[in-house]
Design an enzyme around this catalytic site. Structure first.
Site, PDB file in Angstrom:
ATOM      1  N   THR A  60       0.816  -1.224   0.000  1.00 10.10           N
ATOM      2  CA  THR A  60       0.000   0.000   0.000  1.00 10.10           C
ATOM      3  C   THR A  60       0.845   1.268   0.000  1.00 10.10           C
ATOM      4  OG1 THR A  60      -0.105   0.053   2.425  1.00 10.10           O
ATOM      5  CG2 THR A  60      -1.833  -1.170   1.261  1.00 10.10           C
ATOM      6  N   CYS A 104      -2.093   1.255  15.147  1.00 13.52           N
ATOM      7  CA  CYS A 104      -3.073   1.549  14.095  1.00 13.52           C
ATOM      8  C   CYS A 104      -4.178   0.486  14.079  1.00 13.52           C
ATOM      9  CB  CYS A 104      -2.396   1.591  12.734  1.00 13.52           C
ATOM     10  SG  CYS A 104      -3.529   2.024  11.381  1.00 13.52           S
ATOM     11  N   ARG A 120      -6.481  -3.186   9.428  1.00 10.92           N
ATOM     12  CA  ARG A 120      -6.250  -4.623   9.310  1.00 10.92           C
ATOM     13  C   ARG A 120      -4.755  -4.928   9.279  1.00 10.92           C
ATOM     14  NH1 ARG A 120      -8.681  -8.387   4.407  1.00 10.92           N
ATOM     15  NH2 ARG A 120      -7.866 -10.392   5.154  1.00 10.92           N
ATOM     16  N   ARG A 177       3.904   6.990   2.460  1.00  9.79           N
ATOM     17  CA  ARG A 177       3.083   8.128   2.884  1.00  9.79           C
ATOM     18  C   ARG A 177       2.358   7.779   4.190  1.00  9.79           C
ATOM     19  NH1 ARG A 177       0.174   5.479  -1.033  1.00  9.79           N
ATOM     20  NH2 ARG A 177      -2.022   5.025  -0.541  1.00  9.79           N
ATOM     21  N   CYS A 184      -0.393   7.132   7.030  1.00 12.40           N
ATOM     22  CA  CYS A 184      -1.723   6.529   7.099  1.00 12.40           C
ATOM     23  C   CYS A 184      -2.740   7.598   7.509  1.00 12.40           C
ATOM     24  CB  CYS A 184      -1.724   5.391   8.135  1.00 12.40           C
ATOM     25  SG  CYS A 184      -3.352   4.703   8.488  1.00 12.40           S
ATOM     26  N   CYS A 213      -4.518   6.321  11.330  1.00 13.22           N
ATOM     27  CA  CYS A 213      -3.843   6.501  12.628  1.00 13.22           C
ATOM     28  C   CYS A 213      -3.018   7.774  12.698  1.00 13.22           C
ATOM     29  CB  CYS A 213      -2.964   5.291  12.949  1.00 13.22           C
ATOM     30  SG  CYS A 213      -1.500   5.117  11.883  1.00 13.22           S
TER      31      CYS A 213
END
Length: 378
Positions: A56, A64, A67, A89, A91, A94
């Protein structure tokens, strides 16, 4: 080669090149413990490191709530700058770059209400009068109190009156009756009817700092550090772990400054043995006679904690739902923090909604050790 959990260690978080190209520099880190903290969503690890997911291209805090990714897709970084330099980058869930926690939109309004209640804790205040005096809507007060503080305005007010009474009755030359009425109780019976549970003794005994009470205690070593067990004539009233016997005994003295404290290791040997055995899955720990005193709500929470099977955990929300008070999550946390009997009333089995260990009266590391021992019995 796979290593056991006991062999997991976090190595120094240094930057090393994966090849000769400066652009591809990423941290080389064996992070068995760090990965375990990510799996547990351990908020205590926030700020110590960050993990990034290659699929991702996002980096997160250890806590966080998203999942959990596949281990092979995870890279660890010591700082957010290092993660960004590697092309990841932040999240959006969180917000690992956020330094201060996100402010609660109703926190300021609820703070104004609590300030008013504290200033008028000797008075009976109706909800409509409270809303009018503070300029906060009635429904905002009701919903905000439950969400932000975990208790209703009425429960908060009763706690304030009880605190006012406890402070007043300890003042020199103050009569118990005067302290009762000055704290806002309409009659002495309103306090006395629940005094033993709410105060742990009668109001008169409280005024005397536990005078006339006899508390025996024992000191022993355990896998969790120094163990001090205190008992009244009715049963075990205190089980605490710490770094020194002096610190723990001083805690008993502060709670009952005028009670008679006497060290009696041999007489309480049965209790110490049962508690130590309880650390290694032994039924003896639940056979102790107990003298546990608290509010009716605390008693409900403590009974529910004792129903949690060994090796399992519950969230504060799940405990609140189990006792029929789903909005009292913060009050449940407060009851866990007030628990006087470590291990026997297993508040260590309650974790945050995201699986994090949150706090523990006797130290988060002891909580971690207890849960680890229960999940992986020797």
């Amino acid at each position: 080669m796979w290593l056991s959990r006991r062999e997991w260690k976090i190595l120094p978080m240094t930057m090393t090149a994966s090849n000769s190209t400066t652009k591809d520099k990423v941290p080389s880190l064996f992070a068995g413990k760090a990965w375990q903290q990510v799996l547990e969503r351990d908020s205590g690890a926030d700020g110590q490191f960050f993990y990034a997911v290659r699929s991702t291209k996002v980096y997160c805090r250890p806590s966080c709530p998203s999942r959990r990714p596949t281990r092979k897709n995870v890279t660890f970084f010591p700082t957010t700058e290092a993660a960004q330099a590697a092309g990841y980058r932040a999240c959006l869930r969180c917000e690992p770059d956020r330094v201060a926690p996100r402010p609660d939109p109703q926190a300021q309004a609820i703070a104004a209400v609590t300030e008013y209640l504290e200033q008028h804790k000797g008075e009976k205040t109706k909800l409509k009068d409270l809303a009018k005096a503070t300029g906060v809507g009635k429904f905002t007060i009701l919903r905000g109190f439950k969400r932000v503080l975990g208790v209703s305005p009425g429960e908060y007010g009763r706690a304030q009156r009880l605190a006012a009474f406890k402070a007043k009755v300890r003042e020199p030359k103050v009569r118990v009756t005067d302290a009762i009425y000055e704290a806002g109780y309409g009659s002495s019976s309103r306090l006395y009817e629940g005094a033993d549970a709410a105060l742990g003794m009668t109001p008169t005994a409280l005024q005397r700092g536990g005078a006339g009470m006899r508390i025996r205690y024992a000191v022993a070593d355990s896998t969790l550090g120094t163990l001090v067990v205190g008992a009244t004539d009715r049963g075990v009233c205190s089980i605490a772990f710490g770094d020194s016997a002096e610190e723990l005994v001083e805690g008993l003295r502060k709670a009952f400054p005028r009670a008679e404290l006497k060290r009696m290791d041999r007489e309480l040997e049965y209790a110490v043995a049962a508690i130590v055995a309880g650390l290694k899955e032994h039924p003896g720990a639940i056979e102790l006679p107990m003298d546990v005193r608290g509010t009716a709500f605390q008693q409900r929470v403590w009974r529910e904690l004792q129903a949690i099977p060994r090796g399992e955990t519950r969230t504060y929300t799940e405990v609140a739902e189990a006792i029929g008070s789903p909005r009292s999550v913060r009050a449940v946390a407060g009851a866990c923090g007030a628990n006087p009997l470590a291990v026997v009333v297993p508040c260590h089995r309650v974790v945050g909604k995201d699986g994090s260990l949150t706090g523990y009266r006797w130290g988060v590391e002891r909580k971690r050790a207890l849960l680890e021992a229960e999940r992986n019995p020797v």
